[in-house]
Scaffold this motif. Sequence first.
Motif, PDB file in Angstrom:
ATOM      1  N   TRP A 129      88.727 -72.457  33.405  1.00  0.00           N
ATOM      2  CA  TRP A 129      90.067 -72.106  33.864  1.00  0.00           C
ATOM      3  C   TRP A 129      91.182 -72.849  33.124  1.00  0.00           C
ATOM      4  N   ASN A 130      91.091 -74.157  33.033  1.00  0.00           N
ATOM      5  CA  ASN A 130      92.177 -74.917  32.406  1.00  0.00           C
ATOM      6  C   ASN A 130      92.359 -74.540  30.935  1.00  0.00           C
ATOM      7  N   LEU A 167      91.130 -77.929  38.998  1.00  0.00           N
ATOM      8  CA  LEU A 167      91.734 -76.683  38.527  1.00  0.00           C
ATOM      9  C   LEU A 167      93.252 -76.845  38.544  1.00  0.00           C
TER      10      LEU A 167
END
Length: 170
Positions: free
Chosen positions: A20-21, A51
Amino acid sequence: MQIDRVIFCLNENPLYADFWNIVSKVWAEVYKVTPTLAFVGPKSSIKNLNLSEEYGEIYQIDPTQTNDNWEVTWSVFYLSTLFSDDVCMTSGIDQIPLGNTLFFDAVLKLEEDEFFVGFGKNRGHNRRYPSSHLVGKGRMFKEIFSIGANFDAEIKKIRSNYSKQRRRRR
């Protein structure tokens, strides 16, 4: 048509959490769209998994009682409906486009009221859709997939439809 948001899904699976990052930064900085994550899990896990919302938005969805993969996959479709007027694209959290703009060029040629199945020719357009590379306004996701406002009810509907299809194939 210009893509406004790219929608991803994730649960507490540590194999995918680290994506995600990275993908949110790439999509925000390179493609100038809003990365949007459907996180199916407890709110506390968003922090525990580190996150970040630095480059995108995270929408937490409580898991259903059975907490299975259907709800994670279906969450990209469901979340898209929350952005009626935004052009949303679904994507796997482990997919980052590199260099080739053919897909984006094809989307730019579309009218605002069209729905694009990115891998449609590969699937034969036989009423089955991939879960990634679908593009359309959020209200089109709602209409095409008959998505209601209640996530739990949606998951029950998906499970029921899947069970019916399996019985028919036997």
